[in-house]
Write a protein that holds these residues in place. Structure first.
Motif, short mmCIF file in Angstrom:
data_model
loop_
_atom_site.label_atom_id
_atom_site.label_comp_id
_atom_site.label_asym_id
_atom_site.label_seq_id
_atom_site.Cartn_x
_atom_site.Cartn_y
_atom_site.Cartn_z
N LEU A 46 0.86 -1.17 0.00
CA LEU A 46 0.00 0.00 0.00
C LEU A 46 0.90 1.23 0.00
O LEU A 46 1.70 1.42 0.92
N GLN A 47 0.77 2.02 -1.05
CA GLN A 47 1.58 3.24 -1.16
C GLN A 47 3.07 2.94 -0.94
O GLN A 47 3.75 3.61 -0.16
N ALA A 95 -2.85 -9.21 -7.85
CA ALA A 95 -4.30 -9.05 -7.74
C ALA A 95 -4.64 -7.84 -6.88
O ALA A 95 -3.93 -7.51 -5.94
N LYS A 96 -5.74 -7.19 -7.22
CA LYS A 96 -6.25 -6.10 -6.42
C LYS A 96 -7.15 -6.68 -5.33
O LYS A 96 -8.00 -7.54 -5.58
N ALA A 97 -6.94 -6.22 -4.11
CA ALA A 97 -7.71 -6.73 -2.98
C ALA A 97 -7.88 -5.61 -1.97
O ALA A 97 -7.44 -4.48 -2.18
N SER A 98 -8.54 -5.93 -0.87
CA SER A 98 -8.75 -4.95 0.19
C SER A 98 -8.44 -5.58 1.53
O SER A 98 -8.74 -6.76 1.76
N PHE A 149 0.57 3.22 8.18
CA PHE A 149 0.50 2.93 6.75
C PHE A 149 -0.32 3.97 6.00
O PHE A 149 -0.33 4.00 4.77
N LEU A 150 -1.05 4.83 6.73
CA LEU A 150 -1.92 5.81 6.07
C LEU A 150 -2.04 7.05 6.96
O LEU A 150 -2.26 6.94 8.17
N GLU A 151 -1.87 8.22 6.34
CA GLU A 151 -1.94 9.48 7.09
C GLU A 151 -3.38 10.03 7.08
O GLU A 151 -4.15 9.79 6.15
#
Length: 364
Positions: free
Chosen positions: A266-267, A284-287, A304-306
């Motif tokens: 991720l990023q 593969a794209k996943a969530s 992992f995310l701001e």
């Protein structure tokens, strides 16, 4: 009151209707199969139009399946009319007789069966005691609260000692507090009596709190069956994950499988997620399915995310913190806020998660 505990088997049932406006055939239920064990309470859960009520009505005999079989115990009841099936149904509307008091409402089925008056009195008072209404036997339905009326309807269904109890959104007319109280009461009574029960609702809280198992439906098919914990913690699709609880879906790219889990990106950040559906190929794209309780807040640059804290909602035992990110608002649940840090609104933060509490799901 002793009840017979029997199984219910629904085998490959399909129900088609003719659309009266356009003449087209509408398939409401598509090849649905499941078995409910004796004494189990199983909930059919799903959005409006998913087929849950039609499935219940076929078990009850109010609708006949286009294809498939239905068994109550060892008996094939597929083509039997509703009155010939050993079941009782509690509906959304209480259906009490306004000109009869509580005692006579509950006694109605026994009077139709022409039981002796002394036996009727004993059975009615025992059943009213079971639902906590023995002191209101002489009161008219109009002088009862919604929760009390629903208990009378439940008592009237149980007193004829059916093998199966069917409940069609019975709490939808009650306010939030009464719904919560009645969920507990229905579960207590069902377990005490030991009756096999099928419950229909679109309310995930009802389904998760009441049921031995939950069947999640969408577009006439079963999406997943399992205990409340199994479905909440290990959903097999984004639809199920989103329907049974609050969740954030964080898009990632699959780098590869490592042991039972997956390496994800991720990023440009690489991390491991221990749990996920099998068969996700590299690229593969996943969530990442992240429940609010699986997420943590940290200093900017450490996760992992701001993001930025937009709203804090105090709920006593927890605080719900909404964080604005480039992926949208993400909900973080902070339990025991008296002992843990609650970031003020407007704070810059970063998100991390507990790896064991999240799950990789494929894009749909």
């Amino acid at each position: 009151m002793e009840k017979k505990s029997v199984s219910i088997e629904v085998s490959h049932i399909t129900k088609r209707f003719k659309d009266p406006s356009g003449g087209k055939t509408v398939t409401a239920v598509k090849d649905v199969s499941f078995v409910i064990e004796p004494g189990e309470l199983v909930t059919l859960l799903g959005p409006s139009g998913c087929g849950k009520t039609t499935t219940l009505r076929m078990i009850a005999g109010f609708e006949l399946p286009t294809e498939g079989k239905i068994y109550i115990g060892d008996d094939d009841v597929t083509q039997l009319p509703a009155h010939a099936r050993d079941k009782a149904t509690v509906f959304q509307s209480y259906g009490l007789f306004p000109h009869m008091n509580v005692f006579d409402n509950v006694a109605y089925g026994l009077k139709i069966m022409k039981l002796p008056k002394t036996e009727i009195k004993t059975k009615v008072m025992d059943t009213l005691k079971l639902v906590g209404l023995e002191e209101l036997a002489g009161r008219s339905p109009g002088r009862l609260s919604g929760g009390q009326q629903q208990r009378v309807a439940l008592a009237r269904s149980l007193i004829v000692e059916p093998s199966v109890l069917l409940l069609d959104e019975p709490l939808s007319n009650l306010d939030a507090l009464l719904r919560e109280q009645m969920r507990v009461e229905i579960r207590r009574i069902q377990k005490k009596v030991g009756i096999t029960a099928v419950y229909v609702t679109h309310d995930r809280t009802e389904a998760m709190s009441l049921s031995d198992r939950v069947i999640v439906m969408k577009d006439g098919v079963i999406m997943q069956m399992g205990t409340a914990a199994e479905i909440y913690q290990n959903p097999n699709s984004k639809f199920v994950a989103g329907f049974v609880g609050k969740v954030a879906f964080i898009p990632v790219e699959i780098l590869g499988k490592e042991g039972e889990g997956y390496a994800c990106s991720l990023q440009s950040q690489r991390f491991m997620v221990p749990k996920g559906l099998a068969g996700l190929a590299p690229g593969a794209k996943a969530s990442v399915m992240a429940r609010p309780e699986s997420l943590r807040l940290d200093e900017p640059g450490k996760g992992f995310l701001e993001g930025k804290v937009s709203v804090n909602i105090y709920l006593g035992s927890s605080v719900e913190t909404f964080v604005s990110t480039e992926l949208g608002d993400i909900l973080v649940q902070i339990d025991d806020p008296a002992r843990k840090k609650v970031w003020p609104e407007g704070s810059n933060v970063s998100l991390t998660f507990e790896p064991e509490l999240v799950r990789i799901l494929p894009e749909e």
